[in-house]
Design a protein around this motif. Structure first.
Motif, PDB file in Angstrom:
ATOM      1  N   HIS A 190       0.998  -1.160   0.039  1.00 57.79           N
ATOM      2  CA  HIS A 190       0.182  -0.134  -0.136  1.00 57.79           C
ATOM      3  C   HIS A 190       0.908   1.227   0.054  1.00 57.79           C
ATOM      4  CE1 HIS A 190      -3.261  -2.698   0.756  1.00 57.79           C
ATOM      5  NE2 HIS A 190      -2.744  -2.914   2.190  1.00 57.79           N
ATOM      6  N   ARG A 191       0.304   2.228  -0.507  1.00 61.93           N
ATOM      7  CA  ARG A 191       0.866   3.628  -0.310  1.00 61.93           C
ATOM      8  C   ARG A 191      -0.047   4.676   0.235  1.00 61.93           C
ATOM      9  NH1 ARG A 191       5.656   3.660  -3.739  1.00 61.93           N
ATOM     10  NH2 ARG A 191       5.481   2.100  -5.170  1.00 61.93           N
ATOM     11  N   ARG A 192       0.551   5.607   0.921  1.00 65.10           N
ATOM     12  CA  ARG A 192      -0.373   6.641   1.720  1.00 65.10           C
ATOM     13  C   ARG A 192      -0.582   7.610   0.692  1.00 65.10           C
ATOM     14  NH1 ARG A 192       0.183   6.130   7.373  1.00 65.10           N
ATOM     15  NH2 ARG A 192       1.646   4.554   8.070  1.00 65.10           N
ATOM     16  N   GLN A 193      -1.398   7.473  -0.332  1.00 69.48           N
ATOM     17  CA  GLN A 193      -1.719   8.255  -1.241  1.00 69.48           C
ATOM     18  C   GLN A 193      -3.329   8.072  -1.420  1.00 69.48           C
ATOM     19  OE1 GLN A 193       2.386   8.169  -3.686  1.00 69.48           O
ATOM     20  NE2 GLN A 193       0.676   7.351  -4.696  1.00 69.48           N
ATOM     21  N   VAL A 194      -3.935   9.347  -1.461  1.00 69.66           N
ATOM     22  CA  VAL A 194      -5.510   9.056  -1.638  1.00 69.66           C
ATOM     23  C   VAL A 194      -5.834   9.952  -3.001  1.00 69.66           C
ATOM     24  CG1 VAL A 194      -6.067   9.068   0.422  1.00 69.66           C
ATOM     25  CG2 VAL A 194      -5.937  11.410  -0.310  1.00 69.66           C
ATOM     26  N   VAL A 195      -6.989   9.765  -3.665  1.00 65.36           N
ATOM     27  CA  VAL A 195      -7.400  10.590  -4.644  1.00 65.36           C
ATOM     28  C   VAL A 195      -8.613  11.343  -4.038  1.00 65.36           C
ATOM     29  CG1 VAL A 195      -8.900  10.545  -6.706  1.00 65.36           C
ATOM     30  CG2 VAL A 195      -7.155   9.041  -6.613  1.00 65.36           C
ATOM     31  N   GLY A 196      -8.792  12.624  -4.090  1.00 68.49           N
ATOM     32  CA  GLY A 196      -9.848  13.432  -3.483  1.00 68.49           C
ATOM     33  C   GLY A 196     -11.060  13.885  -4.439  1.00 68.49           C
ATOM     34  N   PHE A 197     -12.065  13.832  -3.888  1.00 74.17           N
ATOM     35  CA  PHE A 197     -13.230  14.150  -4.583  1.00 74.17           C
ATOM     36  C   PHE A 197     -14.026  15.252  -3.815  1.00 74.17           C
ATOM     37  CE2 PHE A 197     -12.341   9.684  -5.851  1.00 74.17           C
ATOM     38  CZ  PHE A 197     -12.406  10.001  -7.293  1.00 74.17           C
ATOM     39  N   GLY A 198     -14.840  16.149  -4.332  1.00 77.86           N
ATOM     40  CA  GLY A 198     -15.668  17.122  -3.730  1.00 77.86           C
ATOM     41  C   GLY A 198     -15.002  18.242  -3.310  1.00 77.86           C
ATOM     42  N   GLY A 199     -15.695  19.331  -2.762  1.00 77.58           N
ATOM     43  CA  GLY A 199     -15.270  20.434  -2.456  1.00 77.58           C
ATOM     44  C   GLY A 199     -14.928  21.539  -3.370  1.00 77.58           C
ATOM     45  N   GLY A 200     -14.399  22.731  -3.054  1.00 77.47           N
ATOM     46  CA  GLY A 200     -14.278  23.621  -3.986  1.00 77.47           C
ATOM     47  C   GLY A 200     -12.871  23.646  -4.795  1.00 77.47           C
ATOM     48  N   HIS A 201     -12.719  24.632  -5.732  1.00 83.27           N
ATOM     49  CA  HIS A 201     -11.759  24.660  -6.701  1.00 83.27           C
ATOM     50  C   HIS A 201     -10.246  24.425  -5.684  1.00 83.27           C
ATOM     51  CE1 HIS A 201      -9.540  25.275 -10.457  1.00 83.27           C
ATOM     52  NE2 HIS A 201      -8.682  25.976  -9.523  1.00 83.27           N
ATOM     53  N   TYR A 202     -10.132  25.246  -4.758  1.00 85.98           N
ATOM     54  CA  TYR A 202      -9.009  25.329  -3.891  1.00 85.98           C
ATOM     55  C   TYR A 202      -8.869  24.458  -2.653  1.00 85.98           C
ATOM     56  CZ  TYR A 202      -8.009  29.411  -6.831  1.00 85.98           C
ATOM     57  OH  TYR A 202      -8.056  30.252  -7.891  1.00 85.98           O
ATOM     58  N   VAL A 203      -9.583  23.481  -2.649  1.00 87.03           N
ATOM     59  CA  VAL A 203      -9.608  22.198  -1.742  1.00 87.03           C
ATOM     60  C   VAL A 203      -8.915  22.345  -0.588  1.00 87.03           C
ATOM     61  CG1 VAL A 203      -9.680  21.002  -4.077  1.00 87.03           C
ATOM     62  CG2 VAL A 203      -7.417  21.467  -2.927  1.00 87.03           C
ATOM     63  N   PRO A 204      -9.432  22.958   0.416  1.00 88.52           N
ATOM     64  CA  PRO A 204      -8.918  23.353   1.730  1.00 88.52           C
ATOM     65  C   PRO A 204      -8.799  21.901   2.628  1.00 88.52           C
ATOM     66  CG  PRO A 204     -11.110  24.133   1.803  1.00 88.52           C
ATOM     67  CD  PRO A 204     -10.856  23.853   0.256  1.00 88.52           C
ATOM     68  N   ARG A 205      -9.722  21.089   2.455  1.00 87.70           N
ATOM     69  CA  ARG A 205      -9.595  19.824   3.261  1.00 87.70           C
ATOM     70  C   ARG A 205      -8.451  18.932   2.834  1.00 87.70           C
ATOM     71  NH1 ARG A 205     -14.752  15.739   4.587  1.00 87.70           N
ATOM     72  NH2 ARG A 205     -14.862  17.299   6.226  1.00 87.70           N
ATOM     73  N   PHE A 206      -8.281  18.858   1.617  1.00 86.96           N
ATOM     74  CA  PHE A 206      -7.007  18.185   0.948  1.00 86.96           C
ATOM     75  C   PHE A 206      -5.857  18.770   1.297  1.00 86.96           C
ATOM     76  CE2 PHE A 206     -10.828  17.323  -1.854  1.00 86.96           C
ATOM     77  CZ  PHE A 206     -11.058  15.872  -1.545  1.00 86.96           C
ATOM     78  N   GLU A 207      -5.742  20.096   1.403  1.00 89.96           N
ATOM     79  CA  GLU A 207      -4.454  20.706   1.987  1.00 89.96           C
ATOM     80  C   GLU A 207      -4.228  20.495   3.166  1.00 89.96           C
ATOM     81  OE1 GLU A 207      -2.938  25.355   2.274  1.00 89.96           O
ATOM     82  OE2 GLU A 207      -4.733  24.816   1.143  1.00 89.96           O
ATOM     83  N   ARG A 208      -5.397  20.412   4.137  1.00 88.42           N
ATOM     84  CA  ARG A 208      -4.970  19.842   5.277  1.00 88.42           C
ATOM     85  C   ARG A 208      -4.549  18.705   5.581  1.00 88.42           C
ATOM     86  NH1 ARG A 208     -10.256  21.720   6.366  1.00 88.42           N
ATOM     87  NH2 ARG A 208     -11.044  19.542   6.833  1.00 88.42           N
ATOM     88  N   VAL A 209      -4.962  17.658   4.701  1.00 91.26           N
ATOM     89  CA  VAL A 209      -4.210  16.548   4.721  1.00 91.26           C
ATOM     90  C   VAL A 209      -2.955  16.307   4.228  1.00 91.26           C
ATOM     91  CG1 VAL A 209      -4.529  14.251   3.402  1.00 91.26           C
ATOM     92  CG2 VAL A 209      -6.688  15.019   3.986  1.00 91.26           C
ATOM     93  N   VAL A 210      -2.423  17.359   3.513  1.00 87.49           N
ATOM     94  CA  VAL A 210      -1.113  17.023   3.051  1.00 87.49           C
ATOM     95  C   VAL A 210      -0.404  17.835   3.869  1.00 87.49           C
ATOM     96  CG1 VAL A 210       0.444  18.456   1.457  1.00 87.49           C
ATOM     97  CG2 VAL A 210      -1.449  17.081   0.468  1.00 87.49           C
ATOM     98  N   ARG A 211      -0.561  18.918   4.894  1.00 87.14           N
ATOM     99  CA  ARG A 211      -0.139  19.663   5.673  1.00 87.14           C
ATOM    100  C   ARG A 211       0.208  19.105   7.058  1.00 87.14           C
ATOM    101  NH1 ARG A 211       0.947  25.324   5.083  1.00 87.14           N
ATOM    102  NH2 ARG A 211       0.080  26.362   3.039  1.00 87.14           N
ATOM    103  N   GLU A 212      -1.075  18.288   7.552  1.00 93.32           N
ATOM    104  CA  GLU A 212      -1.241  17.838   8.936  1.00 93.32           C
ATOM    105  C   GLU A 212      -1.153  16.719   9.082  1.00 93.32           C
ATOM    106  OE1 GLU A 212      -4.652  19.709  10.288  1.00 93.32           O
ATOM    107  OE2 GLU A 212      -4.183  21.676   9.693  1.00 93.32           O
TER     108      GLU A 212
END
Length: 449
Positions: A190-212
């Protein structure tokens, strides 16, 4: 080797290229095998990286990796245009729906989730004070690059495109990707990688995932991308596009924001796993092999599994049940103390009420036995009971309690005197002094271990 693409048609790209050449030591050679407009002419090389210039716009440069010698990662140094003021950003490329801005419809370039995570952190480290750092969804071409790739951009209008400080920050972040693998390391397949779906163009939830967290994000289909997918795809095409997004992200996990039941069904039918942000946070630092094993042995993270502080070092372990009545009593006395001990001394444990209440079972390592857990629960009971003793397979907790029945037989009226006696104070009734122990009785609770 890191391949860097500079477009002469992109003002910001040119300035980023100038900063790249300024902050590292480069050697220059001439490549006469390709037209100057297609990456030929002067080629710049430095340790771990190569830079070439192209005449066309980035989003129209298909198979651009062919211009470089054995690249493992390719970065497009680019501009960002939008209503976002000073912004440094990074994203992958492709089209969930019709291709309006380069590339092919319903197809994706191979993402570089791990390198993308690196560059987002690097942008934050190098950004000028007035600039925000963000991420964008997947929203334009090219879709055929040849190696994992991403755009790293300065935006969002001409003043920023011409800002040397912004261009330098992007250049430094790009060079920080030298030697960084495109994908996260494989862990038990496995790898710690996800595909993201949903939200706005600037994807704050996925940015939180990457940062935190320690998870990386590949392609992201914002809500408008999913609308474009609905408009573009038949049922069969819909499934094929979703499958391509996972394949091009090197991911087995999908993080879905918002209400998209058809998408969730499709992802799961393709054999991928839909997870939430809690899963990514809980599993950060925990070996994925152990995550899988603990979920199978206890329960999924979505149903309450939580990981202890020692989970990242999990080796030999076993699942142990807890005495239900003892656990419930200790939790009622001091649930925070129970949770703190379990979190500090177990590898994983079951919970309820959104992870706040420990229910068990627990996963222990080879150095911690069940008796230590029982002793910890007994210590919590001592906060309420006068004595707690273990007798074989039973734990006995004793306490002296004010007995209203005894008080009544002595003619003590209900009211403040009850409270004084309950608190261990003597009272006077009709000239008599009543000591508290006179109206207290012993209560014993037995807990089977």
């Amino acid at each position: 080797m890191l391949a860097i693409v500079v477009s002469r048609a992109d003002e910001a790209s040119v300035h980023i290229g100038e900063q790249l050449l300024d902050i590292a030591d480069w050697t220059e050679t001439v490549d006469d095998s390709r037209p100057d407009a297609d990456g030929g002419g002067t080629v710049y090389r430095t340790d771990g990286a190569q830079l070439r210039e192209f005449e066309g716009r980035h989003l129209e440069l298909e198979d651009v990796a062919e211009a470089f010698e054995e690249p493992s990662l390719l970065v497009f140094a680019s501009k960002h245009a939008g209503e976002t003021d000073e912004l440094l950003t990074a994203h992958h490329t492709g089209n969930f729906g019709e291709a309006e801005y380069g590339g092919e419809s319903g197809r994706f370039a191979r993402a570089a989730p791990n390198a993308h995570r690196t560059v987002v952190h690097a942008l934050a480290a190098h950004a000028p004070e007035s600039y925000d750092v963000g991420m964008e969804c997947t929203h334009h071409g090219p879709t055929e690059v040849g190696v994992p790739s991403m755009f790293v951009e300065v935006g969002s209008a001409e003043p920023q495109w011409r800002d040397p400080a912004a261009a330098r920050a992007v250049a430094e972040a790009i060079l920080d990707c030298r030697g960084v693998p495109a994908d996260a390391p494989a862990e038990d397949g496995h790898r710690r990688q996800v595909v993201g779906f949903g939200g706005g163009h600037y994807v704050p939830r996925f940015e939180r995932v990457v940062r935190e967290t320690d998870w990386a994000v590949g392609h992201i289909g914002a809500d408008w991308c999913l609308d474009a997918l609905d408009d573009f795809a038949s049922d069969h095409q819909y499934e094929a596009v979703v499958e391509r997004a996972f394949a091009a992200s090197g991911a087995e996990y999908g993080l879905v924001t918002g209400d998209h039941p058809e998408l969730v069904d499709t992802v799961e039918s393709l054999g991928y796993r839909v997870v939430d942000e809690r899963f990514l946070r809980e599993t950060t630092g925990v070996p994925l092999e152990f995550v899988d094993a603990a979920e199978s042995a206890v329960e999924p993270v979505s149903e309450g599994l939580r990981f202890g502080e020692a989970a990242r070092d999990a080796d030999e372990w076993r699942v142990v049940s807890l005495p239900e009545e003892l656990l419930a009593e200790a939790t009622g006395i001091d649930g925070d103390a129970v949770r703190s001990w379990v979190e500090a001394n177990t590898l994983a444990f079951g919970t309820e009420q959104q992870g706040t209440v420990v229910t068990g079972p627990v996963v222990l390592d080879a150095t911690t036995d069940r008796a230590a857990m029982v002793d910890a629960l007994a210590d919590v009971l001592r906060k309420r009971y006068d004595s707690v003793e273990r007798d074989g397979d039973e734990l006995r907790a004793r306490e002296q309690r004010f007995d209203p029945g005894l008080a009544d037989t002595l003619g003590i009226p209900e009211g403040p005197k009850y409270g004084q006696l309950s608190a261990g104070q003597s009272v006077e009734v009709d000239g008599r002094v009543i000591d508290p122990e006179t109206v207290h009785s012993e209560r014993i609770r037995c807990f089977t271990l």
